[in-house]
Design an enzyme around this catalytic site. Structure first.
Site, PDB file in Angstrom:
ATOM      1  N   LYS A  87     -77.260  22.930  42.930  1.00 33.66           N
ATOM      2  CA  LYS A  87     -75.851  23.258  43.118  1.00 33.66           C
ATOM      3  C   LYS A  87     -75.753  24.089  44.399  1.00 33.66           C
ATOM      4  O   LYS A  87     -76.067  25.282  44.401  1.00 33.66           O
ATOM      5  CB  LYS A  87     -75.304  24.020  41.912  1.00 33.66           C
ATOM      6  CG  LYS A  87     -73.806  24.204  41.974  1.00 33.66           C
ATOM      7  CD  LYS A  87     -73.255  24.694  40.658  1.00 33.66           C
ATOM      8  CE  LYS A  87     -71.734  24.759  40.684  1.00 33.66           C
ATOM      9  NZ  LYS A  87     -71.189  25.639  41.704  1.00 33.66           N
TER      10      LYS A  87
ATOM     11  N   LYS B  20     -75.966  15.351  35.924  1.00 36.28           N
ATOM     12  CA  LYS B  20     -74.983  14.262  35.878  1.00 36.28           C
ATOM     13  C   LYS B  20     -75.541  13.081  35.091  1.00 36.28           C
ATOM     14  O   LYS B  20     -76.741  12.803  35.178  1.00 36.28           O
ATOM     15  CB  LYS B  20     -74.672  13.771  37.296  1.00 36.28           C
ATOM     16  CG  LYS B  20     -74.138  14.836  38.221  1.00 36.28           C
ATOM     17  CD  LYS B  20     -74.024  14.365  39.662  1.00 36.28           C
ATOM     18  CE  LYS B  20     -73.520  15.517  40.525  1.00 36.28           C
ATOM     19  NZ  LYS B  20     -73.523  15.211  41.962  1.00 36.28           N
TER      20      LYS B  20
ATOM     21  N   PHE C 152     -83.319  14.936  75.396  1.00 36.19           N
ATOM     22  CA  PHE C 152     -82.073  14.692  74.664  1.00 36.19           C
ATOM     23  C   PHE C 152     -80.876  15.145  75.510  1.00 36.19           C
ATOM     24  O   PHE C 152     -79.892  14.409  75.674  1.00 36.19           O
ATOM     25  CB  PHE C 152     -82.094  15.451  73.331  1.00 36.19           C
ATOM     26  CG  PHE C 152     -80.907  15.152  72.446  1.00 36.19           C
ATOM     27  CD1 PHE C 152     -80.947  14.113  71.523  1.00 36.19           C
ATOM     28  CD2 PHE C 152     -79.734  15.906  72.546  1.00 36.19           C
ATOM     29  CE1 PHE C 152     -79.841  13.828  70.719  1.00 36.19           C
ATOM     30  CE2 PHE C 152     -78.626  15.626  71.744  1.00 36.19           C
ATOM     31  CZ  PHE C 152     -78.690  14.584  70.829  1.00 36.19           C
ATOM     32  N   ASP C 153     -80.985  16.337  76.078  1.00 39.62           N
ATOM     33  CA  ASP C 153     -79.890  16.878  76.887  1.00 39.62           C
ATOM     34  C   ASP C 153     -79.625  16.036  78.129  1.00 39.62           C
ATOM     35  O   ASP C 153     -78.482  15.899  78.562  1.00 39.62           O
ATOM     36  CB  ASP C 153     -80.183  18.331  77.289  1.00 39.62           C
ATOM     37  CG  ASP C 153     -80.099  19.267  76.085  1.00 39.62           C
ATOM     38  OD1 ASP C 153     -79.526  18.850  75.051  1.00 39.62           O
ATOM     39  OD2 ASP C 153     -80.632  20.395  76.168  1.00 39.62           O
TER      40      ASP C 153
ATOM     41  N   ARG D 256     -61.662  20.825  49.917  1.00 34.76           N
ATOM     42  CA  ARG D 256     -61.239  20.590  48.541  1.00 34.76           C
ATOM     43  C   ARG D 256     -59.801  21.048  48.306  1.00 34.76           C
ATOM     44  O   ARG D 256     -59.043  20.390  47.612  1.00 34.76           O
ATOM     45  CB  ARG D 256     -62.193  21.334  47.601  1.00 34.76           C
ATOM     46  CG  ARG D 256     -61.830  21.203  46.165  1.00 34.76           C
ATOM     47  CD  ARG D 256     -62.952  21.739  45.294  1.00 34.76           C
ATOM     48  NE  ARG D 256     -62.638  21.500  43.906  1.00 34.76           N
ATOM     49  CZ  ARG D 256     -61.930  22.328  43.146  1.00 34.76           C
ATOM     50  NH1 ARG D 256     -61.474  23.439  43.665  1.00 34.76           N
ATOM     51  NH2 ARG D 256     -61.681  22.042  41.892  1.00 34.76           N
TER      52      ARG D 256
ATOM     53  N   GLU E  64     -79.551  17.855  40.091  1.00 30.55           N
ATOM     54  CA  GLU E  64     -79.434  18.190  41.514  1.00 30.55           C
ATOM     55  C   GLU E  64     -79.292  19.691  41.678  1.00 30.55           C
ATOM     56  O   GLU E  64     -78.965  20.391  40.728  1.00 30.55           O
ATOM     57  CB  GLU E  64     -78.164  17.534  42.106  1.00 30.55           C
ATOM     58  CG  GLU E  64     -78.232  16.035  42.151  1.00 30.55           C
ATOM     59  CD  GLU E  64     -76.904  15.411  42.578  1.00 30.55           C
ATOM     60  OE1 GLU E  64     -75.994  16.140  43.010  1.00 30.55           O
ATOM     61  OE2 GLU E  64     -76.801  14.182  42.468  1.00 30.55           O
TER      62      GLU E  64
ATOM     63  N   SER F  19     -63.552  20.018  39.540  1.00 32.48           N
ATOM     64  CA  SER F  19     -64.672  20.961  39.494  1.00 32.48           C
ATOM     65  C   SER F  19     -65.489  20.680  38.236  1.00 32.48           C
ATOM     66  O   SER F  19     -65.107  19.864  37.403  1.00 32.48           O
ATOM     67  CB  SER F  19     -64.159  22.395  39.527  1.00 32.48           C
ATOM     68  OG  SER F  19     -63.218  22.556  38.505  1.00 32.48           O
TER      69      SER F  19
ATOM     70  N   GLU G  17     -71.461  19.047  50.234  1.00 31.92           N
ATOM     71  CA  GLU G  17     -71.293  20.467  50.506  1.00 31.92           C
ATOM     72  C   GLU G  17     -71.698  20.774  51.942  1.00 31.92           C
ATOM     73  O   GLU G  17     -72.712  20.286  52.417  1.00 31.92           O
ATOM     74  CB  GLU G  17     -72.226  21.207  49.536  1.00 31.92           C
ATOM     75  CG  GLU G  17     -71.764  22.535  49.130  1.00 31.92           C
ATOM     76  CD  GLU G  17     -70.728  22.542  47.999  1.00 31.92           C
ATOM     77  OE1 GLU G  17     -70.315  21.458  47.510  1.00 31.92           O
ATOM     78  OE2 GLU G  17     -70.312  23.642  47.633  1.00 31.92           O
TER      79      GLU G  17
ATOM     80  N   LYS H  10     -75.402  27.643  35.813  1.00 32.97           N
ATOM     81  CA  LYS H  10     -75.356  28.679  36.858  1.00 32.97           C
ATOM     82  C   LYS H  10     -76.488  29.678  36.660  1.00 32.97           C
ATOM     83  O   LYS H  10     -76.678  30.196  35.550  1.00 32.97           O
ATOM     84  CB  LYS H  10     -74.014  29.416  36.785  1.00 32.97           C
ATOM     85  CG  LYS H  10     -72.812  28.506  36.992  1.00 32.97           C
ATOM     86  CD  LYS H  10     -72.362  28.484  38.409  1.00 32.97           C
ATOM     87  CE  LYS H  10     -71.493  29.664  38.710  1.00 32.97           C
ATOM     88  NZ  LYS H  10     -70.766  29.528  39.975  1.00 32.97           N
TER      89      LYS H  10
HETATM   90  S1  IVH Z   1     -70.665  17.172  41.680  1.00 35.38           S
HETATM   91  C1  IVH Z   1     -66.584  16.015  39.527  1.00 35.38           C
HETATM   92  N1  IVH Z   1     -72.915  18.059  42.651  1.00 35.38           N
HETATM   93  O1  IVH Z   1     -69.830  22.710  42.792  1.00 35.38           O
HETATM   94  C2  IVH Z   1     -67.304  17.124  40.178  1.00 35.38           C
HETATM   95  N2  IVH Z   1     -70.991  19.444  42.864  1.00 35.38           N
HETATM   96  O2  IVH Z   1     -67.325  22.916  40.408  1.00 35.38           O
HETATM   97  C3  IVH Z   1     -68.182  16.610  41.258  1.00 35.38           C
HETATM   98  N3  IVH Z   1     -71.379  21.529  44.087  1.00 35.38           N
HETATM   99  O3  IVH Z   1     -66.817  22.431  44.172  1.00 35.38           O
HETATM  100  C4  IVH Z   1     -69.026  17.683  41.829  1.00 35.38           C
HETATM  101  N4  IVH Z   1     -73.522  21.207  44.485  1.00 35.38           N
HETATM  102  O4  IVH Z   1     -68.544  21.388  45.657  1.00 35.38           O
HETATM  103  C5  IVH Z   1     -71.601  18.325  42.455  1.00 35.38           C
HETATM  104  N5  IVH Z   1     -74.968  18.703  43.519  1.00 35.38           N
HETATM  105  C6  IVH Z   1     -73.687  18.953  43.324  1.00 35.38           C
HETATM  106  C7  IVH Z   1     -73.071  20.142  43.784  1.00 35.38           C
HETATM  107  C8  IVH Z   1     -71.705  20.349  43.534  1.00 35.38           C
HETATM  108  C9  IVH Z   1     -72.489  22.031  44.653  1.00 35.38           C
HETATM  109  C10 IVH Z   1     -70.056  22.201  44.067  1.00 35.38           C
HETATM  110  C11 IVH Z   1     -68.907  21.279  44.324  1.00 35.38           C
HETATM  111  C12 IVH Z   1     -67.783  21.758  43.431  1.00 35.38           C
HETATM  112  C13 IVH Z   1     -68.454  22.728  42.516  1.00 35.38           C
HETATM  113  C14 IVH Z   1     -68.310  22.267  41.070  1.00 35.38           C
END
Ligand code: IVH
Length: 362
Positions: free
Chosen positions: A115, A292, A37-38, A136, A113, A83, A173, A316
């Site tokens: 977090k 979601k 690769f290098d 953000r 998913e 958020s 993220e 959380k």
């Molecule tokens: S969805 C409309 N999915 O958690 C909100 N956020 O307050 C869309 N985060 O700052 C965010 N994992 O950066 C979403 N699987 C995930 C996530 C995620 C981490 C963070 C995100 C945001 C905070 C939510």
């Protein structure tokens, strides 16, 4: 070598290197050695030096960094970066799901998913190439940290596959894996410097480093899970995430249960309980689960409250706590002369790592 030949060779090497980079950092299935690769990278670097007009800002040679940014420009988000509302008990999740059933038309499918405990990022791609990466910030505007994000190996500089819109944004993220964090702290310990507090703050600090070569050396990684475009033809969140995987992004791995479609509240609670236990074994930190509504149509119908979507919620985890003994307290003198008290602890396992020392700065 003629200019035309050089251009062709640069394109060929770029594609080859992007391919191997993807196999190594996104798929974790490399097929060539680091040495080979290098060699390819070195060849490309030389050609770009000889024919600078063919050196693209998205060349694999840019992965090593080198750009210095004194001030990160402020950029307004095209789509506000909201958020999530947080919940701390499974009862909250049951209540949320019961509410949604009353508000939405028909059956609801969910996507669960992880977090990721990192730094939120929005990356815009134009004509299949990385155009801009923005933090953000306050949700309305963030900071342009593009040169630093280009050094993160799992973020594609050029997309593969077909079917992506001419312009779109991907969100997710940026994380610092535990192994990279531990390595950085071991180096700090050896240098007698105060230790970094946790991977998230260290990732945030690293992303704002003025020297992108430093960022490149830190081993940041990404998980991308949100697709935003004026030309969004996907019907569901799940479909869009899978398509992003096909274009080269590191998306949550379904096989590892990082992402799961759920039809019932019991399945959602099952996902939460599974990860509450298993998270300790992950190579990176998560602080909860995100649930979601999968259908974009239902998402649209459910809409938003003043600051977060009704169609998603974060569960959380309770922060892990342990008790141990303070065996002694040392006073560390940093390079600048600042003194930090450090507790030497009876080693104890916490969140997947053995903790022996704790900074007492606050
Ligand atoms: S969805 C409309 N999915 O958690 C909100 N956020 O307050 C869309 N985060 O700052 C965010 N994992 O950066 C979403 N699987 C995930 C996530 C995620 C981490 C963070 C995100 C945001 C905070 C939510």
């Amino acid at each position: 070598m003629t200019e035309a030949e050089a251009q062709k060779e640069i394109e060929k090497l770029t594609d080859e290197l992007n391919h191997h980079n993807h196999l190594y950092y996104v798929k974790a299935q490399p097929v060539i050695s680091d040495y080979d690769f290098d060699q390819l990278l070195e060849k490309l670097k030389k050609l770009e030096e000889q024919f600078p007009k063919f050196a693209s800002p998205n060349s694999p040679t840019k992965r090593v960094g080198g750009d210095i940014t004194k001030i990160f420009p402020t950029v307004k988000h095209k789509y506000p970066m909201l958020s999530l509302s947080n919940s701390y008990s499974t009862e909250d999740i049951v209540d949320w799901e019961t509410r949604l059933k009353k508000l939405a038309d028909g059956d609801i499918e969910y996507v669960c998913e992880l977090k990721y405990d990192g730094v939120a990022i929005g990356i815009t791609y134009v004509n299949g190439e990385l155009f801009r990466a923005v933090t953000r910030g306050d949700g309305e505007e963030g900071e342009d940290i593009t040169p630093n994000v280009r050094t993160i190996k799992s973020v594609p500089l050029k997309l593969t596959g077909t079917g992506y819109p001419q312009e779109f944004e991907i969100r997710g993220e940026i994380i610092l894996p535990r192994s990279s964090f531990d390595k950085m702290n071991a180096e700090r310990e050896a240098a007698g410097e105060p230790l970094y507090a946790n991977p998230r703050n260290t990732a945030a600090g690293t992303l704002k480093n003025q020297d992108s070569a430093v960022v490149a050396s830190r081993g940041l990684d990404s998980f991308l899970y949100g697709f935003y475009s004026d030309k969004n033809t996907f019907k569901t969140h799940y479909e869009s995430v899978i398509a992003c995987g096909g274009w080269g992004f590191k998306i949550p791995d379904e096989k590892k249960n990082y992402l799961k479609k759920c039809a019932t509240i019991d399945e959602i609670i099952g996902f939460i309980n599974y990860w509450d236990e298993e998270r300790k074994k992950l190579g990176f930190e998560i602080d909860g689960i995100v649930i979601k509504v999968n259908s974009y149509l239902q998402q649209q119908d459910l809409g938003f409250t003043s600051k977060s979507p009704r169609w998603a919620i974060a569960y959380k985890f309770k922060a892990e706590t342990v008790s141990t003994l303070v065996e002694s307290i040392a006073y560390q003198v940093g390079r600048t002369g600042a003194i930090t008290p450090v507790a030497n602890l009876k080693p104890v396992l916490l969140a997947g790592t053995t903790v022996k020392r704790a900074s007492l700065h606050n």
